[in-house]
Scaffold this motif. Structure first.
Motif, PDB file in Angstrom:
ATOM      1  N   GLU A 187       0.838  -1.211   0.000  1.00 31.81           N
ATOM      2  CA  GLU A 187       0.000   0.000   0.000  1.00 31.81           C
ATOM      3  C   GLU A 187       0.876   1.265   0.000  1.00 31.81           C
ATOM      4  N   ILE A 188       1.933   1.255   0.794  1.00 27.52           N
ATOM      5  CA  ILE A 188       2.839   2.406   0.862  1.00 27.52           C
ATOM      6  C   ILE A 188       3.515   2.623  -0.494  1.00 27.52           C
ATOM      7  N   LEU A 189       4.035   1.521  -1.062  1.00 34.31           N
ATOM      8  CA  LEU A 189       4.738   1.622  -2.342  1.00 34.31           C
ATOM      9  C   LEU A 189       3.791   2.017  -3.471  1.00 34.31           C
ATOM     10  N   PHE A 190       2.562   1.544  -3.412  1.00 34.64           N
ATOM     11  CA  PHE A 190       1.549   1.903  -4.404  1.00 34.64           C
ATOM     12  C   PHE A 190       1.434   3.425  -4.497  1.00 34.64           C
ATOM     13  N   ASP A 191       1.269   4.066  -3.349  1.00 37.26           N
ATOM     14  CA  ASP A 191       1.146   5.529  -3.323  1.00 37.26           C
ATOM     15  C   ASP A 191       2.419   6.198  -3.837  1.00 37.26           C
ATOM     16  N   THR A 215       5.558   9.188  -8.153  1.00 33.35           N
ATOM     17  CA  THR A 215       6.863   9.417  -8.780  1.00 33.35           C
ATOM     18  C   THR A 215       6.965   8.906 -10.213  1.00 33.35           C
ATOM     19  N   SER A 216       6.015   8.119 -10.661  1.00 26.20           N
ATOM     20  CA  SER A 216       6.137   7.424 -11.942  1.00 26.20           C
ATOM     21  C   SER A 216       4.959   7.724 -12.860  1.00 26.20           C
ATOM     22  N   ILE A 217       5.109   7.339 -14.122  1.00 30.01           N
ATOM     23  CA  ILE A 217       3.993   7.380 -15.073  1.00 30.01           C
ATOM     24  C   ILE A 217       3.329   6.008 -15.028  1.00 30.01           C
ATOM     25  N   VAL A 218       2.031   5.993 -14.721  1.00 28.32           N
ATOM     26  CA  VAL A 218       1.339   4.727 -14.468  1.00 28.32           C
ATOM     27  C   VAL A 218       0.073   4.628 -15.315  1.00 28.32           C
ATOM     28  N   GLY A 219      -0.134   3.469 -15.903  1.00 31.88           N
ATOM     29  CA  GLY A 219      -1.393   3.166 -16.587  1.00 31.88           C
ATOM     30  C   GLY A 219      -1.975   1.884 -16.011  1.00 31.88           C
ATOM     31  N   ILE A 220      -3.283   1.868 -15.824  1.00 29.32           N
ATOM     32  CA  ILE A 220      -3.961   0.670 -15.296  1.00 29.32           C
ATOM     33  C   ILE A 220      -5.011   0.227 -16.307  1.00 29.32           C
ATOM     34  N   GLY A 221      -5.006  -1.066 -16.615  1.00 28.72           N
ATOM     35  CA  GLY A 221      -5.981  -1.626 -17.543  1.00 28.72           C
ATOM     36  C   GLY A 221      -6.677  -2.816 -16.919  1.00 28.72           C
ATOM     37  N   ARG A 222      -7.827  -3.166 -17.470  1.00 25.70           N
ATOM     38  CA  ARG A 222      -8.598  -4.263 -16.892  1.00 25.70           C
ATOM     39  C   ARG A 222      -9.364  -4.980 -17.994  1.00 25.70           C
TER      40      ARG A 222
END
Length: 206
Positions: free
Chosen positions: A59-63, A68-75
């Motif tokens: 959970e900590i690293l997720f935040d 700090t990064s460019i993130v994309g989430i797909g489903r």
């Protein structure tokens, strides 16, 4: 045991996205993928394969990764899993995650041994979440995202223990299926679920 690093990213060069998925094996819920482009100058400490981290640390690293990064989430939804099969649905989720990045990567590292056909130079890495920091970061994002979703779904369907098992076929989940049957979130193409549905169909025909 060695920790994941940026060696593979540096080998590929350019803007590299790491891609991973969570949720291929469960009886219920969507499959979730994430794509992550790390900032080499600002990488959160402690990134590794999500399965090797505590829930709190994930959970900590997720935040931190999102900050700090460019993130994309797909489903890919349960209906897509049943229509396409789980492997193809996973590829759909991965391609959607890459599209959600906003910044198009020049190269992709993906966990596993099959190329999801991103239309970009791609390297498949078996156990990539143990080798590549970008893939490990994607595994954390996908895992936390999916676990949160299954927690929400567990409140709608409280008899299956999804808040603990994330939809996997644990004893508690199987007991819930035997007592309360199949929900709209169950993957009907999966053998254990199909078996229950076939059994109900036979009973109804008697």
């Amino acid at each position: 045991m060695s920790e994941p690093d940026l060696s593979l990213e540096q080998e590929m060069g350019g803007i590299v996205a790491g891609v991973d998925e969570v949720g291929r094996g469960p009886f219920a819920g969507p499959v979730i993928s994430a794509a992550v482009i790390l900032d080499p100058d600002n990488i959160p400490m402690g990134i590794r394969d999500s399965k090797k981290l505590s829930k709190k640390k994930r959970e900590i690293l997720f935040d931190q990764i999102l900050e700090t990064s460019i993130v994309g989430i797909g489903r890919a939804e349960v209906t897509e899993i049943d229509e396409l099969n789980i492997l193809q649905a996973t590829f759909v989720a991965m391609r959607r995650a890459v599209k959600e990045l906003g910044t198009p990567p020049s190269n992709i590292l993906v966990d596993g041994n099959k190329d999801p056909d991103f239309g970009l130079p791609t390297r498949t890495i078996v156990k990539g979440d143990s080798l590549s920091l970008s893939i490990a970061a994607a595994s954390i994002v996908a895992k936390v995202t999916r676990d949160r979703e299954m927690l929400t779904l567990s409140k709608l369907y409280p008899h299956y223990g999804w808040e603990k098992n994330s939809g996997y076929g644990t004893a508690e989940h199987r007991k819930g299926l035997s007592l309360f049957g199949v929900t709209p979130q169950h993957r009907r193409s999966f053998a254990p679920i199909r078996k229950i549905l076939d059994s109900c169909k036979v009973k109804n025909e008697l």
